[in-house]
Design a protein around this motif. Sequence first.
Motif, short mmCIF file in Angstrom:
data_model
loop_
_atom_site.label_atom_id
_atom_site.label_comp_id
_atom_site.label_asym_id
_atom_site.label_seq_id
_atom_site.Cartn_x
_atom_site.Cartn_y
_atom_site.Cartn_z
N VAL A 25 0.74 -1.12 -0.25
CA VAL A 25 -0.11 -0.06 -0.02
C VAL A 25 0.73 1.50 0.32
CG1 VAL A 25 -1.78 1.25 1.13
CG2 VAL A 25 -1.66 -0.90 1.26
N VAL A 49 -1.18 -1.27 -4.30
CA VAL A 49 -2.12 -0.25 -3.98
C VAL A 49 -1.98 1.29 -3.82
CG1 VAL A 49 -4.82 0.03 -2.47
CG2 VAL A 49 -3.60 -2.57 -3.51
N PRO A 51 -4.98 4.33 -1.48
CA PRO A 51 -5.49 5.26 -1.51
C PRO A 51 -5.20 6.55 -1.50
CG PRO A 51 -3.69 4.59 0.01
CD PRO A 51 -3.25 3.91 -0.64
N THR A 98 -9.73 4.90 -5.25
CA THR A 98 -8.07 4.27 -4.72
C THR A 98 -7.55 3.54 -6.62
OG1 THR A 98 -9.45 3.64 -3.02
CG2 THR A 98 -7.14 1.68 -3.92
#
Length: 120
Positions: A25, A49, A51, A98
């Motif tokens: 992340v 990812v 976010p 996202t």
Amino acid sequence: MRLVHRPARNSTETHERTLASDVDVAGSWLARARGLMFRRSIPDDYALVFPFEESETRWIHMLFVPFAIDVVWLVDGEVTRVKRLAPFIGLARGGADTVVELPAGAADGIEVGDDVRLRE
């Protein structure tokens, strides 16, 4: 942590599948800015990812990324766009809170309206 895909309710497909079991992340500004730049490759079961706190237009570029990737833009877990980007020259944008970067081919079968989420 793993990244899973579930087709939209109106799809003929009904099963959930794992897109990636090796998930990073990019939670900091620096991690988001670096993304996949300067890496030589990523594993087949990998996802990065990104976010964000709110949904808006998110640009993805392939500067200094020497391999193709699939990019999935999400709003509240729902897919708003899917695109394969070419090495070094790929550029795309989509509305998202996202963004997920995957190895090329990993997003095959994902369509707008599907659900993609992180699971423990």
